[in-house]
Every structure is written in C-alpha cells, then in structure tokens.
Design a protein around this motif. Structure first.
Motif, PDB file in Angstrom:
ATOM      1  N   ARG A   1       0.835  -1.208   0.000  1.00 29.02           N
ATOM      2  CA  ARG A   1       0.000   0.000   0.000  1.00 29.02           C
ATOM      3  C   ARG A   1       0.869   1.258   0.000  1.00 29.02           C
ATOM      4  NH1 ARG A   1      -3.594  -0.787   4.219  1.00 29.02           N
ATOM      5  NH2 ARG A   1      -4.881  -2.016   2.824  1.00 29.02           N
ATOM      6  N   LYS A   2       1.988   1.205   0.708  1.00 31.15           N
ATOM      7  CA  LYS A   2       2.861   2.376   0.708  1.00 31.15           C
ATOM      8  C   LYS A   2       3.427   2.616  -0.694  1.00 31.15           C
ATOM      9  CE  LYS A   2       6.673   4.714   2.927  1.00 31.15           C
ATOM     10  NZ  LYS A   2       7.690   4.709   3.986  1.00 31.15           N
TER      11      LYS A   2
ATOM     12  N   ALA B   1       0.836   4.134  -2.709  1.00 32.99           N
ATOM     13  CA  ALA B   1       0.664   5.535  -2.329  1.00 32.99           C
ATOM     14  C   ALA B   1       1.761   6.404  -2.944  1.00 32.99           C
ATOM     15  CB  ALA B   1       0.669   5.677  -0.807  1.00 32.99           C
TER      16      ALA B   1
ATOM     17  N   TYR C   1       8.128  11.085  -0.872  1.00 33.01           N
ATOM     18  CA  TYR C   1       7.178  10.716   0.167  1.00 33.01           C
ATOM     19  C   TYR C   1       5.840  10.468  -0.520  1.00 33.01           C
ATOM     20  CZ  TYR C   1      10.525  12.706   3.446  1.00 33.01           C
ATOM     21  OH  TYR C   1      11.650  12.966   4.169  1.00 33.01           O
ATOM     22  N   PRO C   2       5.075   9.510   0.005  1.00 28.99           N
ATOM     23  CA  PRO C   2       3.730   9.371  -0.548  1.00 28.99           C
ATOM     24  C   PRO C   2       2.958  10.661  -0.269  1.00 28.99           C
ATOM     25  CG  PRO C   2       4.134   7.711   1.173  1.00 28.99           C
ATOM     26  CD  PRO C   2       5.323   8.602   1.143  1.00 28.99           C
ATOM     27  N   SER C   3       2.208  11.146  -1.231  1.00 27.97           N
ATOM     28  CA  SER C   3       1.397  12.333  -0.971  1.00 27.97           C
ATOM     29  C   SER C   3       0.077  11.888  -0.353  1.00 27.97           C
ATOM     30  CB  SER C   3       1.128  13.094  -2.261  1.00 27.97           C
ATOM     31  OG  SER C   3       0.198  12.371  -3.044  1.00 27.97           O
TER      32      SER C   3
ATOM     33  N   ILE D   1      -1.925   8.493  -0.884  1.00 27.26           N
ATOM     34  CA  ILE D   1      -2.319   7.597   0.209  1.00 27.26           C
ATOM     35  C   ILE D   1      -3.808   7.295   0.116  1.00 27.26           C
ATOM     36  CG2 ILE D   1      -2.641   7.468   2.714  1.00 27.26           C
ATOM     37  CD1 ILE D   1       0.010   9.100   2.956  1.00 27.26           C
ATOM     38  N   MET D   2      -4.582   8.364  -0.107  1.00 22.83           N
ATOM     39  CA  MET D   2      -6.031   8.171  -0.118  1.00 22.83           C
ATOM     40  C   MET D   2      -6.506   7.405  -1.349  1.00 22.83           C
ATOM     41  SD  MET D   2      -6.982  11.905   1.398  1.00 22.83           S
ATOM     42  CE  MET D   2      -8.714  11.783   1.070  1.00 22.83           C
TER      43      MET D   2
ATOM     44  N   LYS E   1      -5.986   2.670  -2.004  1.00 20.02           N
ATOM     45  CA  LYS E   1      -6.896   1.535  -1.790  1.00 20.02           C
ATOM     46  C   LYS E   1      -7.719   1.199  -3.023  1.00 20.02           C
ATOM     47  CE  LYS E   1      -7.595   1.078   3.107  1.00 20.02           C
ATOM     48  NZ  LYS E   1      -8.129   1.828   4.221  1.00 20.02           N
TER      49      LYS E   1
END
Lengths: 403, 256
Positions: B71-72, B75, B185-187, B191-192, B195
């Motif tokens: 998931r990371k 993201a 970095y994941p923004s 991230i949202m 999924k």
C-alpha cells in the motif's frame, strides 16, 4: 484489531505486551490504514527534513522556507478541504498530521494551521467561485502563502471591539486599520483581513503589494521563533468588490475559522508533548545520578507516570473529537475543551520534562525548551486558556461570564 | 514499459531486531515497515515509468500484513500490487522466495524487474540473481544510476573501487543501491487513492507451485552466533610523541 469491542470472557485475559510508552492505551490502533500511513509519512518527513534544521531556525529566529515545498507536496496544505487542489482528507487525518508536525516544532504546525484552517478555509467556506479558483489551488500547492488578520493590538480575546474599518467608495472597498500577532504576515501573498463595515464584520482578500498594505515583523520573540509573526498595516487600502468574501457575514465567520484551527492545535499540542516526554524518558535512562540512572528514582517515575497518563487522556480526547468532527457533530464547545485541555497538558509535560533534563533541558541540544517556549504562545493564541474556560463555563452553567 | 518492483516488509530497522532462539529466524511480531532499501527501487521504477511511459507493479511475498508495504508503494505512485501470501511459505529459503517471485512476475509480464541489492532483515543478497536466472534474463546488480534511451538500459554499477558502465537490452533484472535517488514521500492524495488501485493476493496454488516454502528449504540455519566483540582501540596518551605515533600508525595501515 479493536480489543475494546469484544466482551467475551476469553478477551478479558490480560495481555503480556504493552503498547509503546507514548501511547499506552494503543489509540494508534484506532487509526485507519490511511491515517497510519499519513502519520508515518509526516513523521518521516519531520524527522528527515525538519528536525535537522529546526534548531538553527529557532535560534536565528527564521522561518524554514525550505520546507514549504515539501509540506505542499505531501498535500498537507488545506488537506481537510475538498476540491480546488485540496486532498479532502478526514478530520482524523488532519489531526494526525498536526500532531506529527508539532512533534517537530509548533512553528511548522502553526504555518500549516494558518494556511489551511485560517486562510484557505474562509476562502473555501465563504468565498466566491472565482476566489476559490484563483487562490485555493495555488495555496494548496504552496505557491501562495496566506495569513489571517483578525486580532488587533487592543482587540484579542474580544475581536468584536476591532478598530479596522472598511467602507465602500463606488464599487471599491477602502480598508484602514492594523492587525497584530499575525502568523505568516510578512511572507503572505494574500491576507484574509476582517474589518468592520456598515453591514457588520466582513472578510477581505488583500493581495501582497496592494498599495497601502504593508507588514512588519515582530522581533525579540522568545517563542515560536521558527515562525513569522507580523503586524499588518492597512492605510486606505483599496480593493475591488470582488475581493470581499461574499458569504462571510459577522463575527461568526472568522470564529468558525478559529474553530478549525483550534481543532488542529488540540492534536498538535500532543505532538510537542510527546517529543518532550520521549526526550525526558531517554535522558532519564542514561543520566546517572548518585551512581544510578535518574529513571530509577521514585521522584522521576512519578513525573513520567503523570506525563504518560496525561498523554493518554489527551489522545482519547482528540480521537473522540475527531470522530465527532468527521460525523459533522463536533460542537465548538467540545473543540474548546480539547484545545484548552491538551495545550495545558502539553505545557505541563514540557515543563516537567525540562526538570528531568536539568540544566541540559535549557539548551537547544534537546527539543524540550524549544517546545516549552513555543507552547507558551500556543496556550494563548487561537483563544486564550481563559477564553476557553469561559466558553466551557457558559456551556455548563448557562451564565455568560465574558462581560 | 512494464516495470515490476519487488518489495518486502521488514522489522523496523530503527528498533533492535530479535532472533527467535528456537528457529533462528528474525522475530517479525513487532513494528514492521516497508524495507527502506526498497523505497529506492520504487522511486527508480516510478522515474522510468514517468520518463518513458508504462507503469509500476509491486510484488511482495509476505504474510498478510505485508499488504501495508504494498500500500505504501501504491501511495508513492505504483499502479498495481501483487501479494503472494500463503502459510506454506513460512520459512522459505532464498531459492523458494526467488521461485515464488519469478512465478508471480512471469504472470504479470515485465520489461524491467527492480529490486534492492539485499533486504534489510535477511541480508542474503542472492534473491535478485536467482530471480534473473529463473526468469532467463540478465541481472545487472548494484546500479547507482539508470538511463534508458528506448532500446538500451545504461547502468552505472557500483564497485568497491569505482563503477562499471553496463549496457543491456530489456528484459532485465536490476538491483539498485541505496542512494541511487531520493525516494519521494507518498502524498496525501496518493495515500487516499492507494486503496482503489488494482491489488491481488495469490497463493502458491494460484502460481502452480507445490515444492516451495519452509518444508522444501534447501538451506538450514544451523546456528546463530554472536559476533566477536571488537578489540578495544589503542589509546595513545600524549607524552609529546603522540602525533608521531599516530602518523606512524596511519602510515602502517597505509591510510596516509
């Protein structure tokens, strides 16, 4: 994952592993996957990018401009707003981000609070479609910085007594007065300024460079030194009618912005408290006094136990408040309670942590004194502790003790 | 371009690792994170995809909680994820791991497979080469830079004394060093959105593999021994000759 929801006898047996000492009630487990990843990401950013530079900025009294791009790329500016380049995250996610930012420095969290909750929020909530299109995407991207001008030198807790005035001249507004203690003031590209008009208090968007509009910084601060605090001067500033926020009528509008920011502060304060607590625990384990670690003394343990307890209490308050807020059911009184309680506990923890670090606690080698002096500002900005006390008092008794 | 990046969830390197005394395996019940070394591979994959089109698929063999590492990566910008998760796979050795990954990657198809040089828990450092062997493609290891011109991948390969310039056509397996890039970095938006990206979980039977996992491991950890403590350094008290003695010592070690 949620040990509290089951009640079968089986689940009543005690467990052998305790959560991290900064989160003894495992409130972290109540976060969703997204919030946890947001927390980890902001924490990593703060650790890698902010902590290495923040001491120097604090000491020099300068704002860490170099972090703005990174914060914007993470998507933290106006993150709890929807559309116009904003991420549309939950209140819980916003809170988590505030905690991590303030574990770095209250100045960083202040920057994000002011940009998102005090400058972007009023445009988002009360602005025209044209204003939203023009300002919000630029502000979310960090290309445009905003500030919020409500407080005046003689109108702090009582904003209704403001002296800044605006009147119509043809189709334009002419605004005169001054605003004090304005975070981001001199670095702002746009100021959201509140002024008294014939039709009550209204909000205006004043662009940097508008003739008659200047900002000068407050110097010799011993708190929030890595944050810009300014005075705004408005000398017959002329703006077009299109610069007034059409939907903001009366004091209710700026107070609603403060309500947003106060929510973030109630989370942020926990970050500062956590950083001080961690620092104190670590120090107490390594510092030898009379031949044994400071941590081995009952006096120290009492201090640490109290800190841990209050952190748990603060976490439970913010977690529940975020749940209410995400359900659209958070009352401003509840926000006042959280802001008041958590900033107080954070300041108490910072001061107590300082005593554990002894003389080392007063140097910038450790984060404690920096957080402590920062929290002195956080205690009185966005509603002083006293004002929140009166808000609670009024809600409890029905008696208005403000006047 | 179809880019596959292999990732792994490892015990948080910031906390002291512990070995299970009976199995000699690393305990994985504490805080786990996406292997920091894998972030460089994800970033390298995303940069290639951004420059040349295509997308990044992340593949991981892990217990179910390994989904967090995927998931990371999603993201950060990867397009899809594959988790191979099966109780049978517990205790897999390097070859089992490589066979499982190769089977999953073959299903996906690829132009470039990117991995870290080694994981930050097992440190065997042999899975990527095994993977290349099983996939029947070259392995270019220790890349400290990657440049692709549409036909040829040019790699600066870190060596102990400098670097090699390596050119290869695709498909290929590449291992990248830490420091090849600055992982993003994941923004929040990433991230949202993670999924809702395509994600599948596969078992060994989905891959048609039966002789993999701990029961079929060809290597066994026989013993774990604490590293010998280093000798205390020599302390030179300055009686007027210290500078010379330090210079002599450095000269003897051929440092100066």
């Amino acid at each position: 994952m949620h040990p509290m929801v089951t009640t079968s006898p089986q689940s009543r047996k005690s467990v052998s592993t305790l959560p991290n000492f900064t989160d003894l009630y495992a409130v972290d487990e109540l976060l969703g996957d997204d919030e946890r990843l947001i927390r980890d990401t902001v924490r990593a950013f703060v650790r890698k990018r902010a902590l290495p530079v923040i001491d120097e900025h604090f000491e020099a009294g300068t704002f860490p401009h170099e972090l703005v791009d990174g914060i914007a790329q993470l998507g933290l500016l106006g993150m709890h707003l929807d559309g116009y380049g904003c991420a549309g995250a939950s209140a819980l996610a916003y809170g988590v981000a505030c905690e991590e930012l303030e574990a770095g420095d209250s100045g960083l969290r202040s920057f994000v609070s002011v940009q998102g909750s005090l400058a972007m929020f009023p445009i988002w909530a009360y602005g025209s479609e044209e204003q939203k299109q023009r300002y919000l995407p630029e502000m979310a991207a960090g290309r445009m910085i905003g500030c919020f001008g409500l407080t005046e030198s003689d109108a702090g807790s009582d904003p209704a007594s403001m002296q800044t005035r605006a009147h119509l001249d043809g189709d334009d507004w002419i605004i005169s007065g001054s605003k004090m203690w304005i975070t981001n003031g001199s670095i702002a590209d746009v100021a959201v300024v509140w002024a008294r008009t014939e039709s009550g208090i209204r909000g205006f968007l004043i662009d940097k460079g508008t003739p008659g509009f200047t900002a000068s910084d407050v110097h010799r601060k011993l708190s929030l030194r890595a944050s810009v605090t300014s005075e705004l001067h408005l000398d017959s500033v002329r703006v077009s009618a299109g610069q007034m926020l059409p939907e903001a009528q009366g004091l209710r509008a700026p107070l609603s912005c403060l309500n947003e920011a106060r929510y973030g502060i109630s989370w942020g304060a926990l970050g500062a408290a956590r950083a001080c607590f961690e620092s104190a625990v670590e120090y107490s384990k390594t510092r030898l006094v009379f031949g044994k670690p400071l941590a081995g003394y009952q006096l120290t343990q009492l201090k640490l136990a109290e800190m841990a307890t209050r952190l748990v209490q603060g976490r439970l308050v913010t977690w529940r408040l975020s749940q209410l807020k995400d359900a659209g059911q958070a009352h401003p009184v509840q926000v006042s309670l959280a802001k008041r309680a958590n900033v107080r506990l954070a300041l108490d923890i910072a001061r107590e942590a300082r005593t554990i670090l002894g003389a080392n606690g007063i140097t910038l080698e450790y984060p404690v004194i920096r957080h402590m002096t920062n929290l002195e500002s956080v205690l009185t900005y966005e509603g002083t502790e006293e004002v929140h006390t009166l808000i609670l008092g009024k809600a409890i008794t029905g008696e208005d003790a403000f006047g | 371009m179809k880019i596959v990046v292999c990732v792994k969830q490892v015990p948080d390197p910031n906390t002291p690792g512990q070995l299970d005394p009976s199995t000699h395996r690393l305990r994985r019940d504490g805080e786990v994170v996406l292997d920091p070394g894998d972030e460089f591979g994800i970033e390298a994959g995303l940069q290639l995809a951004e420059a040349h089109g295509g997308d990044v698929t992340v593949v991981s063999m892990a217990p179910e909680r390994g989904v967090d590492a995927i998931r990371k990566a999603l993201a950060m910008g990867a397009a899809s994820g594959v988790l191979i998760s099966d109780p049978l796979l517990e205790g897999s050795d390097a070859l089992s791991t490589a066979r499982v990954l190769a089977a999953a990657i073959s299903r996906e198809g690829f132009d470039i497979v990117i991995t870290a040089t080694e994981s930050t828990d097992g440190y065997s450092g042999v899975v990527p080469q095994m993977l290349a062997g099983l996939l029947g493609v070259p392995a270019v290891t220790f890349a400290k830079s990657l440049k692709y011109d549409g036909t040829t991948l040019r790699v600066l390969r870190q060596t102990e004394t400098g670097h090699d310039r390596v050119e290869t056509s695709l498909p290929v397996v590449v291992t990248v060093t830490s420091g090849i890039n600055e992982p993003r970095y994941p923004s929040l938006r990433g991230i949202m959105g993670a999924k809702s990206k395509p994600f599948q979980t596969l078992t060994t039977s989905d891959l048609g593999l039966t002789d993999v996992g701990g029961a079929h491991a060809g290597e066994t950890m026989v013993a774990v021994v604490a590293a010998e403590e280093r000798q205390a350094g020599e302390i030179i008290e300055d009686d007027g000759t210290a500078a010379k003695r330090i210079v002599d010592f450095l000269a003897e070690k051929k440092v100066i």
